[in-house]
Design an enzyme around this catalytic site. Structure first.
Site, PDB file in Angstrom:
ATOM      1  N   ALA C  45     -24.197  16.157 -34.918  1.00 13.76           N
ATOM      2  CA  ALA C  45     -25.608  16.076 -34.541  1.00 13.76           C
ATOM      3  C   ALA C  45     -26.419  17.193 -35.184  1.00 13.76           C
ATOM      4  CB  ALA C  45     -25.740  16.158 -33.021  1.00 13.76           C
ATOM      5  N   ILE C  70     -19.640  21.033 -26.172  1.00 10.44           N
ATOM      6  CA  ILE C  70     -19.935  21.887 -27.321  1.00 10.44           C
ATOM      7  C   ILE C  70     -21.393  22.338 -27.212  1.00 10.44           C
ATOM      8  CG2 ILE C  70     -20.002  22.022 -29.857  1.00 10.44           C
ATOM      9  CD1 ILE C  70     -17.158  21.491 -28.774  1.00 10.44           C
ATOM     10  N   LEU C  72     -24.035  20.749 -28.793  1.00 10.74           N
ATOM     11  CA  LEU C  72     -24.807  20.477 -30.020  1.00 10.74           C
ATOM     12  C   LEU C  72     -24.951  21.694 -30.927  1.00 10.74           C
ATOM     13  CD1 LEU C  72     -27.663  18.183 -28.635  1.00 10.74           C
ATOM     14  CD2 LEU C  72     -25.527  17.478 -29.743  1.00 10.74           C
ATOM     15  N   CYS C 129     -26.199  12.484 -25.356  1.00  9.22           N
ATOM     16  CA  CYS C 129     -25.313  13.640 -25.267  1.00  9.22           C
ATOM     17  C   CYS C 129     -25.408  14.253 -23.878  1.00  9.22           C
ATOM     18  CB  CYS C 129     -25.661  14.685 -26.304  1.00  9.22           C
ATOM     19  SG  CYS C 129     -24.533  16.091 -26.214  1.00  9.22           S
ATOM     20  N   LYS C 164     -27.402   5.419 -30.467  1.00 12.72           N
ATOM     21  CA  LYS C 164     -26.101   5.657 -29.833  1.00 12.72           C
ATOM     22  C   LYS C 164     -26.259   5.703 -28.323  1.00 12.72           C
ATOM     23  CE  LYS C 164     -21.979   8.460 -30.080  1.00 12.72           C
ATOM     24  NZ  LYS C 164     -21.258   9.426 -30.925  1.00 12.72           N
ATOM     25  N   ILE C 190     -19.362   3.774 -27.393  1.00  9.74           N
ATOM     26  CA  ILE C 190     -20.033   4.565 -26.383  1.00  9.74           C
ATOM     27  C   ILE C 190     -19.944   6.055 -26.721  1.00  9.74           C
ATOM     28  CG2 ILE C 190     -19.621   2.914 -24.555  1.00  9.74           C
ATOM     29  CD1 ILE C 190     -17.320   4.650 -23.521  1.00  9.74           C
ATOM     30  N   THR C 192     -19.701   9.844 -24.757  1.00 14.61           N
ATOM     31  CA  THR C 192     -18.745  10.261 -23.732  1.00 14.61           C
ATOM     32  C   THR C 192     -19.245   9.982 -22.316  1.00 14.61           C
ATOM     33  OG1 THR C 192     -19.716  12.456 -23.870  1.00 14.61           O
ATOM     34  CG2 THR C 192     -17.732  12.073 -25.145  1.00 14.61           C
TER      35      THR C 192
HETATM   36  C1  LIG Z   1     -15.774  17.495 -29.538  1.00 11.93           C
HETATM   37  C2  LIG Z   1     -16.727  16.351 -29.537  1.00 11.93           C
HETATM   38  C3  LIG Z   1     -18.021  16.513 -30.029  1.00 11.93           C
HETATM   39  C4  LIG Z   1     -18.919  15.465 -30.047  1.00 11.93           C
HETATM   40  N1  LIG Z   1     -20.167  15.638 -30.561  1.00 11.93           N
HETATM   41  C5  LIG Z   1     -21.013  14.604 -30.657  1.00 11.93           C
HETATM   42  C6  LIG Z   1     -22.283  14.722 -31.287  1.00 11.93           C
HETATM   43  O1  LIG Z   1     -22.635  15.788 -31.777  1.00 11.93           O
HETATM   44  N2  LIG Z   1     -23.104  13.633 -31.332  1.00 11.93           N
HETATM   45  C7  LIG Z   1     -22.723  12.425 -30.796  1.00 11.93           C
HETATM   46  O2  LIG Z   1     -23.486  11.466 -30.863  1.00 11.93           O
HETATM   47  N3  LIG Z   1     -21.517  12.271 -30.218  1.00 11.93           N
HETATM   48  C8  LIG Z   1     -20.669  13.325 -30.145  1.00 11.93           C
HETATM   49  N4  LIG Z   1     -19.425  13.138 -29.564  1.00 11.93           N
HETATM   50  C9  LIG Z   1     -19.056  11.814 -29.042  1.00 11.93           C
HETATM   51  C10 LIG Z   1     -18.208  11.040 -30.057  1.00 11.93           C
HETATM   52  O3  LIG Z   1     -18.929  10.814 -31.229  1.00 11.93           O
HETATM   53  C11 LIG Z   1     -17.772   9.689 -29.466  1.00 11.93           C
HETATM   54  O4  LIG Z   1     -18.905   8.912 -29.168  1.00 11.93           O
HETATM   55  C12 LIG Z   1     -16.966   9.841 -28.189  1.00 11.93           C
HETATM   56  O5  LIG Z   1     -16.155  10.985 -28.245  1.00 11.93           O
HETATM   57  C13 LIG Z   1     -16.088   8.623 -27.893  1.00 11.93           C
HETATM   58  O6  LIG Z   1     -15.162   8.380 -28.908  1.00 11.93           O
HETATM   59  P1  LIG Z   1     -13.643   8.950 -28.910  1.00 11.93           P
HETATM   60  O7  LIG Z   1     -13.057   8.594 -27.589  1.00 11.93           O
HETATM   61  O8  LIG Z   1     -12.992   8.319 -30.075  1.00 11.93           O
HETATM   62  O9  LIG Z   1     -13.768  10.434 -29.062  1.00 11.93           O
HETATM   63  C14 LIG Z   1     -18.529  14.207 -29.546  1.00 11.93           C
HETATM   64  C15 LIG Z   1     -17.232  14.042 -29.048  1.00 11.93           C
HETATM   65  C16 LIG Z   1     -16.332  15.080 -29.033  1.00 11.93           C
HETATM   66  C17 LIG Z   1     -14.942  14.856 -28.493  1.00 11.93           C
END
Ligand SMILES: Cc1cc2nc3c(=O)[nH]c(=O)nc-3n(C[C@H](O)[C@H](O)[C@H](O)COP(=O)(O)O)c2cc1C
Ligand SMILES: Cc1cc2nc3c(=O)[nH]c(=O)nc-3n(C[C@H](O)[C@H](O)[C@H](O)COP(=O)(O)OP(=O)(O)OC[C@H]3O[C@@H](n4cnc5c(N)ncnc54)[C@H](O)[C@@H]3O)c2cc1C
Ligand SMILES: Cc1cc2nc3c(=O)[nH]c(=O)nc-3n(C[C@H](O)[C@H](O)[C@H](O)COP(=O)(O)OP(=O)(O)OC[C@H]3O[C@@H](n4cnc5c(N)ncnc54)[C@H](O)[C@@H]3O)c2cc1C
Ligand SMILES: Cc1cc2nc3c(=O)[nH]c(=O)nc-3n(C[C@H](O)[C@H](O)[C@H](O)COP(=O)(O)O)c2cc1C
Ligand code: FES
Ligand code: FES
Lengths: 303, 260, 303, 260
Positions: C45, C70, C72, C129, C164, C190, C192
């Site tokens: 991001a 984190i 952002l 987020c 998103k 999705i 988180t």
């Molecule tokens: C460490 C971490 C940092 C993330 N940072 C962002 C982010 O900056 N922007 C965003 O849209 N999603 C962020 N996400 C969400 C992921 O892009 C993703 O949507 C979410 O983790 C679900 O997918 P996964 O289960 O494969 O991790 C982050 C996820 C994790 C684990």
């Protein structure tokens, strides 16, 4: 430390009860251990009429969790009061009766019938079951409907009413506040998260009902977060649940803001889960200097 | 009495392609009441796989405190089981369900035992019991192909044993019903366990037979509490009649439940 | 079968991209494998100003999942366009730039800046987020705000805009429909689930931020359910994510209704997750008779 | 070059209470550049535990293609590691991070090495390297108590080694700083690794020292991509300055980062 917990309608020897739907009406578990060891028992949802529920498969395994779409199978109000509750009376353990329906009138009828039976210590209003096509879940996602339903059920019940909240909402504190204002005596949360699994081999959902409720350790972080949030907006007693597998989980829920806990899925993967957890807690309490849960919780996260 | 026991693995062998036979030792074998009962196995001591796996007891030897399971290693849980080693302690819940009631046949009468794939194991215990009671045992076993076939010899030792495979790689080509019809096998009762299509074919071909069949269904608790494993009954006036496969079954009288 | 997928702004060799926040700006992974193997890259991001983010601990492990907060952390619009994007230009892989902010104006500024840079193929509007105290998530939970933000960002962007979505909502289809009407070119979901973990030993939350975002295999059933639901109300392309660890998961998402997928947490537990999955997919495609994904998906669950 | 490798377990031993030393074999040892680098270990081949565990390389022998890790078995992941057996193949990512740069001390100068608990292991590799360069090595090791103490002999073989325990069950009672002060140990550079309170005490007591310290932080990726493991820098004009422990560290120059 004393494990005893006193909640509206529920005098519990310890804060652990099996969660609704994961314990039937207790008979099967009575063959395995003494149900008097439990803090309370939340029995399976009762609807006004008997229900067969959904077609099978009704369960699927997911990573550290499971999906279920039982569909509220139960013998109906008459069946429950005539065939199930009388047997439970021999126990010295309070019964929390889970109430479900599709219309407000259904809930009222079941709540009134169970309350009048004199055989249940409290009601748990299941406004959050994701596994029935109509009704049920809408009450749990709309604060106004949730409040109205609570009010109407309170009106026909002589026993305390706990409202069981759905986690499938944008803001759980809103629903919690709404049902509190409507007169709920307590809250229980969380019910299952709505989920789905597809088998890439058959390209079909694993559950006949396609969508089901996700439970088990996978959802514990969501449950803890919601209890923590709800604890900050209400003084109502909270029965916490979602992924409890062992004593450490019970402690985590209590710190987050629960006053008692319910163990669901763990009974399914280990039918001795409840007595094992209670034994662990008893051993732990023996070494814990605080006098009771209230004292112990003062050392934890502030709501 | 159902118990949860840490049983020790006495031996584990791959007896056919991805088909494993494991012998377990503990108190549980003494409590087994009938062939066709099953156990519910925690395949790993860790949280995942979360659910137990139902596996039939294929044979048991109460005096030695031993019992055998035969399973196909396929998904997450059964693969963990295939990695068990002699000496491991494993978490087993059982004995569960109601096994085969053999009162349909008397000494000297003929039983037809029909098994398909991993439905075959519990029938071995049954066949031994029937043969022990002086019942004449004929067996028809269906498998996908030669590498996945097993137990032919053990059944042959108890009576006639016919094998069919879908690809014809051993035995007769086709389904078990083809074998029964082609050979005109006669019987006083049928006992069957196997995939649903096989059970359905038997049920429709021999609708008036006496006997029992053993069902599979996705399970949660395995003890009758969660209502995961219900099936409809054939006679169901108001649509709410049901049986729980785990605690009412897995063995049901011929014709009692709907094979859907 | 051809793995190629063509989405607005994103011509992908295969449907697999790393998810935003789990891949930084790509440089670390470029030491490990050829980033041209990826279908696309969703970068971390970008906010208008540089951000340090939350205090540590920022991650915690849960059953089959992880929590992150984190907050952002990023070098800001200027830092991203000057220090990160130029390096990515050498790749033959489309860049999906994740845009975050606390006010609508922030989003507009970042979107305009990234779009004007000419170095990104599309934007991904992070309205979901859960790890920043103000803003961000509210846009993702209120259909009206989500729509307005989408409209405003579309207005300043020359590249396609994906929105998103947050799973922390009562009805994800409502938000999906709202942003579609507002002009979104695609959806990604999705993000988180909001979650929390408390350490019973210290009686404190594990994350400094207390609440964080739950990701990983634990949440996959929720992701699949939401994609399946959203697929039924919109024709927009969907980038699906949530717990993808292997090829089977990719197939599950595609059947549920995704047009491409993003792999998040898996990169963290295995930095080679994306190329390994793509290799598996390539091998699988070699044995799959359908000509392309569209043909293959006809055999699956109907939306 | 970072690689992900299935390494084989050569040996695993409990060298103190719940402290295990594991020797691994593979290509990775050849790539190790400095003591203090670490590896990121997948403790089980299954999904859970999901996250890798960062563990320092305590020693390595590139010619034998071997390296050692020493860890305390405590939580879910390290308990899985403690169950590894010789011959197992385990998934290791590394070598990661920047190790100890020893250019602060020259031949004949004095290095003070200070380690606490499971911060001790990477210092062994460091001490061997320093001693090899002709640096005079003095070590102060702090442990909770006697059962959890380890490596005293190995450090003693390289120079003076003082031990302190909180309960006084071996060595001197108290913290490492007590030992340093009481004995008036002098040094040209300090190298430290251990729990944060220990590092903070050293940092404030010997604020002007030359040297390096190695930090621990909760990690995600371990390679610098996820921003889980950042720390503030001492010099931070606008509040956005940071270091990533995994890829900028874990070893930092004395005084560079904020020990919060
Ligand atoms: C460490 C971490 C940092 C993330 N940072 C962002 C982010 O900056 N922007 C965003 O849209 N999603 C962020 N996400 C969400 C992921 O892009 C993703 O949507 C979410 O983790 C679900 O997918 P996964 O289960 O494969 O991790 C982050 C996820 C994790 C684990
Ligand atoms: C009463 C009974 C007795 C059985 N006896 C045997 C036996 O003796 N030998 C044998 O090989 N198999 C037997 N099965 C089938 C066996 O339970 C499944 O093959 C096994 O559960 C699959 O687990 P998995 O880890 O391989 O698959 P996964 O796909 O990982 O399983 C996921 C979930 O689905 C369930 N599941 C998957 N397939 C089946 C199935 N066919 N039936 C029921 N649940 C299933 C699993 O139990 C688990 O909950 C029996 C099933 C039942 C109900
Ligand atoms: C660069 C570095 C080098 C390290 N070297 C060693 C070593 O040589 N020997 C040793 O015993 N320990 C070492 N540690 C600490 C070690 O990583 C933790 O003890 C270990 O991760 C705990 O895992 P667990 O499964 O026991 O605990 P769990 O509680 O199951 O861990 C849960 C999560 O928290 C993380 N975590 C828990 N404690 C710590 C910690 N102290 N530091 C970082 N993450 C933590 C885990 O990595 C995991 O992600 C090191 C840490 C870092 C950052
Ligand atoms: C098989 C099954 C059946 C359930 N049936 C009910 C029910 O009838 N009424 C209800 O309120 N909750 C029901 N639940 C939800 C549980 O009571 C509990 O809220 C949820 O599963 C979360 O707890 P857990 O993770 O410990 O299982 C059911 C859950 C499962 C797994
Ligand atoms: S598996 Fe729970 S009732 Fe049969
Ligand atoms: S652990 Fe991911 S950046 Fe350090």
């Amino acid at each position: 430390m004393k494990l005893h917990v006193s909640l509206p309608g529920l005098e519990m020897k310890n804060p652990v009860m099996p969660a609704s739907g994961c314990f039937g009406f207790g008979k099967e578990f009575a063959q395995l251990y003494d149900l008097n060891d439990l803090g309370a028992i939340a029995i399976k949802a009762t609807t006004e009429e008997a229900r067969f529920g959904n077609e099978t498969p009704r369960v699927a395994e997911t990573e550290a969790g499971m999906l279920n779409a039982i569909g509220l199978q139960n013998p109906g109000l008459k069946g429950v009061t005539e065939q199930e509750l009388p047997w439970l009376q021999q126990l010295d353990t309070p019964i929390l009766a889970n109430v479900a329906g599709t219309k407000m009138e259904d809930y009222e009828a079941v709540a009134a019938g169970l309350s009048e039976s004199g055989m249940v210590a409290a009601l748990e209003l299941n406004i959050s079951c994701p596994n029935v096509k109509e009704g049920g879940i809408t009450f749990g996602t709309d604060p106004k409907l949730a409040a109205e339903l609570t009010k109407r059920v309170k009106h026909v019940s002589d026993v305390p009413v706990y409202v069981k909240l759905s986690p499938n909402v944008t803001d759980i504190t809103e629903i919690a506040k709404a049902v509190e204002h409507a007169g709920a005596d307590g809250l229980s949360l969380i019910n299952t998260l709505s989920g789905m699994k597809i088998d890439p081999a058959t390209r079909k959902p694993l559950l006949a009902n396609e969508i089901g409720g996700l439970s088990g350790p996978a959802i514990k972080p969501v449950a803890i977060r919601m209890i923590y949030q709800v604890r900050q907006v209400t003084e109502l007693p909270i029965i916490g649940m979602g992924g409890i597998m062992g004593m450490e989980d019970v402690l985590e829920f209590m710190i987050a803001g629960a006053d008692a806990v319910a163990v669901g899925t763990a009974n399914i993967s280990n039918p001795f889960a409840c007595p094992e957890i209670i034994q662990e807690l008893t051993d732990w309490a023996g070494t814990e200097p605080a006098a009771d849960w209230a004292g112990w919780k003062q050392g934890g996260v502030k709501a | 009495m159902i118990q949860k026991e840490w049983m020790s693995v006495v031996s584990i062998d791959e007896i056919a392609a991805s088909i494993f036979e494991v012998v377990l030792e503990g108190d549980m074998p003494e409590r087994i009441q009938a062939p066709g009962q099953f156990v519910h196995v925690k395949t790993s001591p860790h949280v995942a796989p979360l659910l137990r796996r139902p596996v039939s007891i294929s044979e048991h030897w109460p005096e030695q405190r031993r019992m055998a399971l035969v399973f196909r290693a396929e998904g997450e849980g059964t693969s963990r089981m295939a990695a068990w080693r002699a000496g491991d302690e494993v978490d087993v819940l059982g004995p569960l369900g109601n096994g085969f009631d053999t009162s349909d046949v008397d000494e000297g009468e003929k039983a037809l035992i029909v098994g398909g794939g991993v439905g075959v194991p519990p029938l071995l215990g049954l066949a031994k019991q029937l043969a022990g009671h002086g019942v004449r045992v004929q067996t028809v076993l269906g498998f996908a192909d030669e590498p996945s076939a097993f137990f032919q010899e053990r059944f042959s030792a108890l009576g006639d044993c016919f094998v069919s495979t879908i690809d014809g790689s051993i035995g007769e080509t086709g389904f078990v019903t083809d074998v029964i019809d082609r050979r005109g096998l006669s019987y006083d009762a049928i006992y069957a366990c196997g995939p649903l299509p096989m059970l359905r074919a038997l049920d429709s071909s021999y609708a008036t037979a006496k006997g029992k069949l053993s069902l599979e269904e996705r399970m949660g608790c395995g003890i009758g509490a969660c209502f995961a494993c219900v099936c409809h009954t054939a006679d169901d006036p108001d649509g709410t009649s049901y049986r729980k496969v785990c605690s009412d079954g897995p063995v049901f009288p011929w014709g009692e439940v709907v094979l859907s």
